[in-house]
Design a protein around this motif. Structure first.
Motif, PDB file in Angstrom:
ATOM      1  N   PRO A 126       0.810  -1.221   0.000  1.00  0.00           N
ATOM      2  CA  PRO A 126       0.000   0.000   0.000  1.00  0.00           C
ATOM      3  C   PRO A 126       0.847   1.277   0.000  1.00  0.00           C
ATOM      4  O   PRO A 126       1.629   1.524   0.913  1.00  0.00           O
ATOM      5  N   GLY A 127       0.704   2.054  -1.085  1.00  0.00           N
ATOM      6  CA  GLY A 127       1.401   3.329  -1.158  1.00  0.00           C
ATOM      7  C   GLY A 127       2.895   3.211  -1.380  1.00  0.00           C
ATOM      8  O   GLY A 127       3.624   4.176  -1.130  1.00  0.00           O
ATOM      9  N   TYR A 128       3.377   2.066  -1.850  1.00  0.00           N
ATOM     10  CA  TYR A 128       4.815   1.955  -2.133  1.00  0.00           C
ATOM     11  C   TYR A 128       5.030   0.927  -3.237  1.00  0.00           C
ATOM     12  O   TYR A 128       4.096   0.459  -3.875  1.00  0.00           O
ATOM     13  N   GLY A 129       6.290   0.586  -3.488  1.00  0.00           N
ATOM     14  CA  GLY A 129       6.596  -0.389  -4.522  1.00  0.00           C
ATOM     15  C   GLY A 129       6.763   0.251  -5.886  1.00  0.00           C
ATOM     16  O   GLY A 129       6.918   1.460  -6.028  1.00  0.00           O
ATOM     17  N   PHE A 130       6.712  -0.563  -6.910  1.00  0.00           N
ATOM     18  CA  PHE A 130       6.933  -0.190  -8.295  1.00  0.00           C
ATOM     19  C   PHE A 130       5.637   0.383  -8.867  1.00  0.00           C
ATOM     20  O   PHE A 130       4.624  -0.311  -8.961  1.00  0.00           O
ATOM     21  N   SER A 131       5.638   1.665  -9.246  1.00  0.00           N
ATOM     22  CA  SER A 131       4.399   2.330  -9.652  1.00  0.00           C
ATOM     23  C   SER A 131       3.659   1.629 -10.790  1.00  0.00           C
ATOM     24  O   SER A 131       2.417   1.580 -10.779  1.00  0.00           O
ATOM     25  N   PRO A 132       4.343   1.067 -11.808  1.00  0.00           N
ATOM     26  CA  PRO A 132       3.610   0.367 -12.875  1.00  0.00           C
ATOM     27  C   PRO A 132       2.854  -0.875 -12.414  1.00  0.00           C
ATOM     28  O   PRO A 132       2.103  -1.455 -13.207  1.00  0.00           O
ATOM     29  N   MET A 133       3.022  -1.292 -11.160  1.00  0.00           N
ATOM     30  CA  MET A 133       2.205  -2.396 -10.644  1.00  0.00           C
ATOM     31  C   MET A 133       0.722  -2.058 -10.701  1.00  0.00           C
ATOM     32  O   MET A 133      -0.123  -2.941 -10.561  1.00  0.00           O
TER      33      MET A 133
END
Length: 439
Positions: A126-133
């Motif tokens: 939630p609210g983090y990680g790789f944006s294209p996910m």
């Protein structure tokens, strides 16, 4: 579904009442939800209240409601110290029973992402990680609701430009960021927007060993004299940056951070001198809400929480955001229970649940969390929801909501998401794509 659950619970209760022994009853079922936590290391000060919030919402459901639809939720933590290698070890250690994995680091998320198609375990970031996910057709097992990092960068620029990015032409924006996958994540979008709208982007990285001593970075900021400083910081970096900003007398109302740079404890270090600092946020603390009243009664006052009450953690942005993160996860589990008529969903069933979340204002009110989380919904093609966010501003003692709901410029972001998702899939070929997903 409800009728089946009531019958199962009643049967289990009757069996326990007469002291029968034998095979496990329905009450022995649980949903195992591990968290790759970090209560140690340089990011512990920010990680701890988030983990406390996540844990306490699960505890509330178990204590107040007997679980979710009669099934206990088994919350578990595996300590990573925010270290990517340890995070991968924790993932491998917990995946056999896990219905979901929560990596809690962009670096760990990127390492686990290729495994998701093989292990078939949903990644909730939630609210983090790789944006294209956000592209659920390409990233079938990864979810980053309610807003992505690119959404956050877009909303920050929209806010500081009063809704007109062309007004930033010839202005200078320093991008102070952790020299880590997390800190570099918004750069592709920021570079595109800088070229399109004519502002100068000055990336200023902060190494992991420099977080508490940023004299070199703030010397550069003094020389550059930027119109705004946008911070993508985490843990000790935030406190170091805010302290340096005060020391160098940088105008705090021109200093804006991502949602992970809006930690109460960091601003309390400078108090009134930090007044005006802003942070984009998809959650807003409200200690007077019905949900927080129940958390206090069933969890905190009952001695079942790990929060530090003497430091005001109960009222903090990050603790209450941790609660909202577990709200998101539990809504996905509930959706899977209802759809498949099961008590303990499988990872594949939870995958469906996470792409069928509907946390609108009515549902948030029903949960006692009205106004505490941006309303959003997900689908098979939209794994983020793009709910938007609000600006929180430090008033000298606490963060307060300082804007109406902001929304990202999806017309700017979607082409870049599609481009980067395609690049990722091609670089990791063969990469399965969900061709059946149409909405």
């Amino acid at each position: 579904m409800k009728r089946m659950l009531k019958t199962a619970i009643l049967s289990s209760a009757l069996m326990m009442g007469v002291g029968l022994t034998g095979p496990a009853t329905a009450q022995d079922e649980s949903v195992y939800i591990p968290n790759l936590a970090y209560r140690t290391g340089p990011f512990a000060a920010t990680g701890t209240p988030l983990m406390n919030g996540q844990r306490d919402y699960i505890t509330l459901l178990n204590e107040r409601d007997g679980g979710l639809n009669g099934v206990k939720l088994e919350y578990d933590e595996c300590e990573t110290g925010y270290n990517t290698e340890k995070g991968v070890e924790c993932y491998e250690k917990t995946k056999a029973r896990a219905v979901v994995t929560q990596p809690w680091s962009t670096g760990i998320t990127l390492q686990v992402l290729p495994k998701s198609n093989v292990d078939k375990i949903p990644i909730l970031a939630p609210g983090y990680g790789f944006s294209p996910m956000a592209d659920g057709k390409v990233f079938q097992w990864a979810y980053n609701p309610p807003s992505s990092y690119w959404d956050g960068a877009s909303m920050i620029l929209k806010n500081i430009s009063d809704g007109n990015l062309d007004s930033l032409k010839d202005k200078k924006i320093a991008f102070l960021h952790l020299d880590h996958p997390f800190g570099k994540e918004p750069l592709p979008l920021l570079e595109v927007l800088a070229e399109k709208h004519g502002f100068e982007l000055v990336p200023i990285p902060v190494g992991l060993t420099e977080m508490q001593n940023q004299s070199a970075q703030w010397l550069q900021i003094r020389r550059e004299r930027p119109d705004f400083v946008v911070m993508w910081g985490w843990g000790a970096m935030n406190a170091g940056a805010i302290t340096e900003a005060v020391k160098t007398k940088y105008p705090m109302d021109q200093f804006v951070g991502v949602w992970w740079s809006g930690h109460d404890g960091d601003l309390k270090l400078v108090g009134e001198q930090g007044k005006g600092y802003r942070s984009i946020s998809w959650s807003v603390p409200n200690s007077e809400s019905p949900l927080m009243a129940d958390i206090k009664q069933y969890v905190v006052d009952a001695g079942k929480s790990q929060i530090n009450q003497s430091e005001g953690e109960f009222d903090s942005v990050f603790y209450q955001r941790g609660l909202m993160i577990s709200v998101i996860l539990v809504e996905g589990i509930k959706a899977a229970q209802d759809e498949f008529d099961v008590r303990s969903p499988s990872p594949e069933q939870l995958r469906w649940g996470l792409e069928n979340i509907k946390l609108d204002e009515a549902r948030l009110k029903e949960l006692g969390a009205e106004g505490m989380l941006v309303p959003f919904s997900t689908s098979c093609s939209n794994h983020t929801g793009h709910g938007g966010g609000w600006m929180l501003q430090w008033d000298g003692a606490k963060f307060v909501k300082a804007s109406d709901l902001l929304t990202p410029d999806r017309a700017e972001i979607e082409p870049l998401e599609a481009e980067k998702a395609k690049e990722y899939a091609e670089a990791n070929a063969p990469w399965p794509v969900n061709e059946e997903c149409s909405m």
